[in-house]
Design an enzyme around this catalytic site. Structure first.
Site, mmCIF file in Angstrom:
data_model
loop_
_atom_site.group_PDB
_atom_site.id
_atom_site.type_symbol
_atom_site.label_atom_id
_atom_site.label_comp_id
_atom_site.label_asym_id
_atom_site.label_seq_id
_atom_site.Cartn_x
_atom_site.Cartn_y
_atom_site.Cartn_z
ATOM 1 C CG ASP A 156 -3.209 55.546 78.109
ATOM 2 O OD1 ASP A 156 -2.500 55.724 77.095
ATOM 3 O OD2 ASP A 156 -3.092 56.219 79.152
ATOM 4 C CG ASN A 160 4.159 59.786 79.433
ATOM 5 O OD1 ASN A 160 3.015 59.365 79.444
ATOM 6 N ND2 ASN A 160 4.691 60.398 80.469
ATOM 7 C CB THR A 161 0.379 57.984 75.030
ATOM 8 O OG1 THR A 161 0.016 56.974 75.955
ATOM 9 C CG2 THR A 161 1.302 57.441 73.986
ATOM 10 C CB SER A 162 -1.022 60.155 79.952
ATOM 11 O OG SER A 162 0.146 60.135 80.713
ATOM 12 C CE1 TYR A 192 -4.477 61.760 75.827
ATOM 13 C CE2 TYR A 192 -2.574 61.199 74.463
ATOM 14 C CZ TYR A 192 -3.694 60.820 75.190
ATOM 15 O OH TYR A 192 -4.018 59.489 75.264
#
Lengths: 233, 267
Positions: free
Chosen positions: A19, B49-51, B155
């Site tokens: 995303d 996991n990129t969030s 992030y």
């Protein structure tokens, strides 16, 4: 062993699907016009993404040598990286060859540097303006993957498609059935005035262009800078 | 994208080039050592996991005539849960730099540990040269841009402020893609929408803010953020950096007033 052909068309657990987008459009426009013995390059100072304006005072013109200026817009993080890399490479050239890179050499290097990232491009719209070895004004324009074209005038960035036809008419005198000797000679004052006017028009219709415009006037002796306020909404 | 680009590249023929790679005519195939994060196990590569998980919301920075102020509330959320309520998100880095962090708090802590280690290195050279805010900001752009280019971003959205050797104030922002800029007011998160216009509206055209004006604006903006951003809480800290001092003050409390609530009728 997994071969490329074995990759299925449907989603497989373990394959990355993101995303996250590494790119972002930060807006901005550039106009560059070359004359007989000068070149002018202008860029607005708005840095935005979506409906946010991050700053109204971001200079997008990078003075790379005493006779060349690069205008760069698009993904701002890519612009910062690209211009940083260019400065390093220009310094390396200076140290190995004991001379400053000419505008034409710089134009070629920029193309190669951009193409080096062919499969993960710098998402930027570049226009390089300057004077060449003979003191003649030049403008080079690029696409994001490094295609390079020499021109006499060019508009780029978010309002590029809006501005180019104006330049075609006012600088190129396109479709006006004028013979070559009827074309008036371009003066610095007129180039500056047209560049400013295009930005006033662009700020009217493009939300990513505005706040103010900085113009650099490049001659073989010096680079002068002027600023004009634009709409801030 | 970049992950599978090279790591899944088996040679097209023995000693030949990988798909998308260049053939080395003299020495056959060269194996380039990829960063360890890119050569993880799995038949088709690895999903990462990129969030963000635990997040800090807005940070607001204002530059004034002789320094900068950076404010952030003390909440670190876990989704909509107000998970950690007493965590400082504005840090003093050294005597010239303060830093406010928003976004994934684990990533903030990770980058903060890196920076702290750099400051220790800076100290043991004992050469009276310390890092300045512009340099830290520039370093952050390289780290964050490198990570985004490997499709493994940190992030975070950080505000860097401080004063340089000449005492000139600096205030800038670096985001997860390595986008960087400087201005007299910088904000992240909801403060971009709620606080930025309030500060810009009050900026005198002919001069910088004074320390008093900056402080009043921070107080006002933190109040607005508390009322309107659901991921904010009433407690906040303020980092102040001038040539004479550099410290994180607080925690302060928003001057909240809910008496009007009694008058609201109809729903």
């Amino acid at each position: 062993m997994n071969k490329f052909e074995q990759f299925p068309d449907y989603q497989v657990p373990g394959v990355q699907h993101h995303d996250f987008s590494p790119y972002e459009s930060n807006g901005g426009s550039i106009v560059a016009i070359a004359g007989e013995d000068f070149a002018v390059i202008a860029a607005d100072t708005r840095l935005s993404s979506g409906y946010n304006i991050h700053t109204r005072t971001q200079n997008k013109l990078f003075k790379l040598s005493e006779n060349s200026v690069l205008g760069s817009t698009g993904c701002w993080s890519d612009t910062l990286s690209l211009t940083g890399l260019l400065k390093v490479r220009m310094q390396m050239y200076e140290h190995t060859h004991l001379k400053v890179m000419s505008t034409d050499a710089l134009a070629q290097m920029l193309s190669i540097t951009m193409y080096n990232r062919r499969f993960f491009p710098y998402y930027v719209s570049n226009i390089l303006a300057g004077v060449d070895k003979d003191g003649k004004g030049v403008v080079y324009s690029y696409d994001p993957i490094g295609h390079c074209e020499r021109a006499t005038y060019r508009a780029g960035g978010t309002a590029g498609p809006l501005l180019q036809p104006v330049l075609d008419n006012q600088i190129g005198y396109k479709n006006q059935n004028l013979s070559q000797d009827e074309l008036p000679k371009l003066s610095i004052d007129r180039a500056v005035a047209v560049a400013f006017d295009t930005f006033i028009s662009a700020a009217e219709r493009d939300i990513y262009t505005g706040d103010s415009v900085i113009i650099n006037i490049i001659t073989k002796d010096e680079i002068k800078s002027q600023e004009l306020p634009l709409r801030k909404d | 994208m970049l992950n599978n680009y090279q790591s899944s590249g088996y040679p097209l023929w023995s000693n030949g080039p990988t798909p998308g790679g260049f053939y080395n005519f003299t020495g056959g195939q060269q194996t380039h050592k990829l960063p360890s994060e890119l050569v993880t196990e799995g038949p088709y590569g690895t999903k990462r996991n990129t969030s963000s998980i635990t997040t800090g919301s807005s940070v607001l920075g204002i530059r004034f005539d002789e320094g900068v102020m950076i404010a952030a509330d003390t909440l670190v959320s876990y989704g909509s849960l107000a998970r950690y309520q007493d965590i400082h998100r504005v840090f003093k880095i050294n005597n010239n730099i303060i830093l406010g962090g928003s976004g994934d708090f684990a990533d903030i802590q990770s980058i903060k540990r890196n920076i702290d280690q750099k400051m220790i290195e800076d100290q043991y050279y004992d050469d009276q040269i310390t890092m300045k805010p512009k340099e830290l900001s520039s370093w952050l752009t390289r780290v964050l841009y490198g990570r985004r280019s490997r499709m493994n971003p940190l992030y975070i959205d950080v505000v860097v402020g401080g004063v340089d050797k000449q005492g000139v104030p600096f205030l800038g922002n670096v985001d997860l893609r390595g986008r960087a800029y400087e201005d007299y007011v910088v904000a992240t998160g909801f403060a971009r929408h709620l606080a930025l216009p309030l500060v810009r509206e009050r900026k005198p055209a002919d001069r910088d803010f004074t320390a008093q004006e900056a402080s009043d604006l921070i107080r006002k903006c933190m109040e607005v953020l508390y009322y309107r951003d659901t991921r904010n809480m009433s407690k906040y800290t303020v980092g102040v950096c001038t040539t004479s001092n550099c410290l994180v003050e607080g925690p302060y409390n928003v001057n909240e007033n809910w008496t009007f609530a009694a008058n609201i009728k109809g729903y």
